[in-house]
Motif scaffolding. Structure first.
Motif, mmCIF file in Angstrom:
data_model
loop_
_atom_site.group_PDB
_atom_site.id
_atom_site.type_symbol
_atom_site.label_atom_id
_atom_site.label_comp_id
_atom_site.label_asym_id
_atom_site.label_seq_id
_atom_site.Cartn_x
_atom_site.Cartn_y
_atom_site.Cartn_z
ATOM 1 N N TRP A 70 0.822 -1.211 0.000
ATOM 2 C CA TRP A 70 0.000 0.000 0.000
ATOM 3 C C TRP A 70 0.862 1.270 0.000
ATOM 4 O O TRP A 70 0.352 2.370 -0.175
ATOM 5 N N VAL A 71 2.180 1.111 0.179
ATOM 6 C CA VAL A 71 3.089 2.249 0.177
ATOM 7 C C VAL A 71 3.820 2.386 -1.163
ATOM 8 O O VAL A 71 4.112 3.502 -1.610
ATOM 9 N N ARG A 72 4.073 1.270 -1.798
ATOM 10 C CA ARG A 72 4.864 1.277 -3.039
ATOM 11 C C ARG A 72 4.313 2.238 -4.103
ATOM 12 O O ARG A 72 5.083 3.023 -4.691
ATOM 13 N N PRO A 73 2.997 2.235 -4.390
ATOM 14 C CA PRO A 73 2.495 3.184 -5.403
ATOM 15 C C PRO A 73 2.733 4.639 -5.021
ATOM 16 O O PRO A 73 2.986 5.484 -5.888
ATOM 17 N N ASP A 74 2.667 4.932 -3.738
ATOM 18 C CA ASP A 74 2.877 6.293 -3.253
ATOM 19 C C ASP A 74 4.290 6.765 -3.587
ATOM 20 O O ASP A 74 4.490 7.837 -4.177
ATOM 21 N N ILE A 75 5.294 5.979 -3.214
ATOM 22 C CA ILE A 75 6.671 6.408 -3.467
ATOM 23 C C ILE A 75 6.958 6.471 -4.959
ATOM 24 O O ILE A 75 7.619 7.397 -5.446
ATOM 25 N N GLU A 76 6.436 5.518 -5.727
ATOM 26 C CA GLU A 76 6.687 5.528 -7.171
ATOM 27 C C GLU A 76 6.056 6.749 -7.834
ATOM 28 O O GLU A 76 6.658 7.359 -8.731
ATOM 29 N N ASN A 77 4.880 7.132 -7.382
ATOM 30 C CA ASN A 77 4.219 8.308 -7.945
ATOM 31 C C ASN A 77 4.920 9.602 -7.544
ATOM 32 O O ASN A 77 5.011 10.542 -8.342
ATOM 33 N N ARG A 78 5.430 9.659 -6.305
ATOM 34 C CA ARG A 78 6.141 10.865 -5.874
ATOM 35 C C ARG A 78 7.445 11.030 -6.667
ATOM 36 O O ARG A 78 7.858 12.153 -6.980
ATOM 37 N N ILE A 79 8.084 9.907 -6.970
ATOM 38 C CA ILE A 79 9.306 9.961 -7.781
ATOM 39 C C ILE A 79 8.965 10.345 -9.219
ATOM 40 O O ILE A 79 9.632 11.199 -9.829
ATOM 41 N N LYS A 80 7.923 9.748 -9.739
ATOM 42 C CA LYS A 80 7.524 10.020 -11.127
ATOM 43 C C LYS A 80 7.177 11.488 -11.342
ATOM 44 O O LYS A 80 7.534 12.087 -12.371
#
Length: 320
Positions: A198-208
């Protein structure tokens, strides 16, 4: 010198579980913990949320009620503290064990405060004490830390987070949201595969979107007063930097295990030798419990699957 039938080294969840089981069986026991109750959990980040659901963190079938399905650090501290106090467990806190020797069939345990003898010993010391260092110039600067506690400290600062595990991702997201300028330095080609789903999409989107900057296939070369030098494919670069969180994982105290006489595998995993059914090590009457059983593979054993160690160990001791 005081003799106790069973000494349990480590007052984390698994050490507490061993104490509960020993008490039920009428064994004279003592838990020795170098810090507060569940010292390692106490040192977790303030806002940390467990991957496991609350019922999987329960010990001795004592209900763990939390506000969410996956509890946070403060709820876990409350849960394990209540277990210790309500069951009046025999535990000495803020007492570090320095040495364990065996003379004939008796163990001699020396702590910072006193010396004990025991017929049986359980080592349940976890793995959070010794960080995996990055071994670069400047790692010993005050700006570098291997432990993360509170995001407020890093507000308005240029923060480099080394690593891509759960701890690194949590720190990067929390500090970004408190106003830090966050750069992640990731050794591999992507964020770690074991990061909470549930955290992985958050970090990937913040990086993107560029809110958090990330360098992949990157390694740190040097840390200086106001910069950090990193190596990325085909070049080395320097970036401005105020603080570094080197969240590259932790490891058991293998030196302590070796001094006790526990055999470790000769490969890089450093697996300790023990009987998988009884948890007894190669040292007779000395048992291992919890995450230390996995050597460098600290993701193999954790609270929810090592709770069973307590019953196995105490059953073995009672049979003797």
């Amino acid at each position: 010198m005081k003799h106790i039938d069973l000494i349990i080294i480590g007052g984390g969840p698994i050490g507490i579980a061993c104490g509960l089981e020993a008490k039920k069986k009428g064994i004279d026991y003592l838990i020795i913990e170098k810090g507060p109750i569940v010292n390692s959990l106490f040192n977790y980040p303030i806002n940390m949320q467990f991957f496991s659901s609350s019922e999987k963190l329960e010990i001795d079938n004592i209900p763990f009620i939390s506000k969410e399905a996956k509890p946070k650090r403060n709820e876990a501290l409350e849960y394990y503290r209540r277990i210790v106090t309500s069951n009046d467990l025999n535990i000495n806190l803020f007492e570090k064990v320095n040495k364990v020797d065996k003379e004939s069939d008796i163990f001699k345990i020396e702590t910072e405060k006193q010396t004990y003898t025991a017929s049986f010993v359980i080592v349940a010391t976890g793995f959070y004490d010794i960080p995996n260092t990055i071994n670069v110039p400047g790692e010993d600067l005050p700006k570098v830390s291997h432990y993360y506690k509170d995001p407020h400290f890093y507000a308005k600062q240029k923060l480099a987070v080394i690593g891509a595990s759960n701890s690194a991702v949590d720190a990067a997201l929390e500090c970004y949201r408190k106003g830090a300028e966050v750069t992640m330095i990731v050794r591999g080609p992507e964020i770690g595969r074991r990061v909470k789903y549930w955290v992985r999409p958050d970090i990937e989107n913040r990086i993107k979107e560029g809110s958090i900057k990330a360098f992949y296939n990157a390694t740190v070369k040097e840390v200086s007063k106001d910069k950090i030098k990193i190596s990325i494919p085909n070049e080395d670069i320097e970036i401005d930097n105020d603080y570094v969180l080197a969240l590259t994982g932790y490891k058991p105290n293998f030196g302590f295990l070796k001094k006790i006489g526990i055999n470790l595998s000769e490969d890089e995993k450093l697996y300790p030798e023990y009987n998988g059914e009884t948890m007894e090590s190669n040292v007779p009457n000395l048992y291992l419990a919890g995450v230390i059983c996995g050597g460098m593979d600290t993701h193999v054993w954790f609270i929810e699957n090592s709770r069973i160690h307590a019953k196995a160990i105490i059953h073995s001791i009672t049979q003797k």
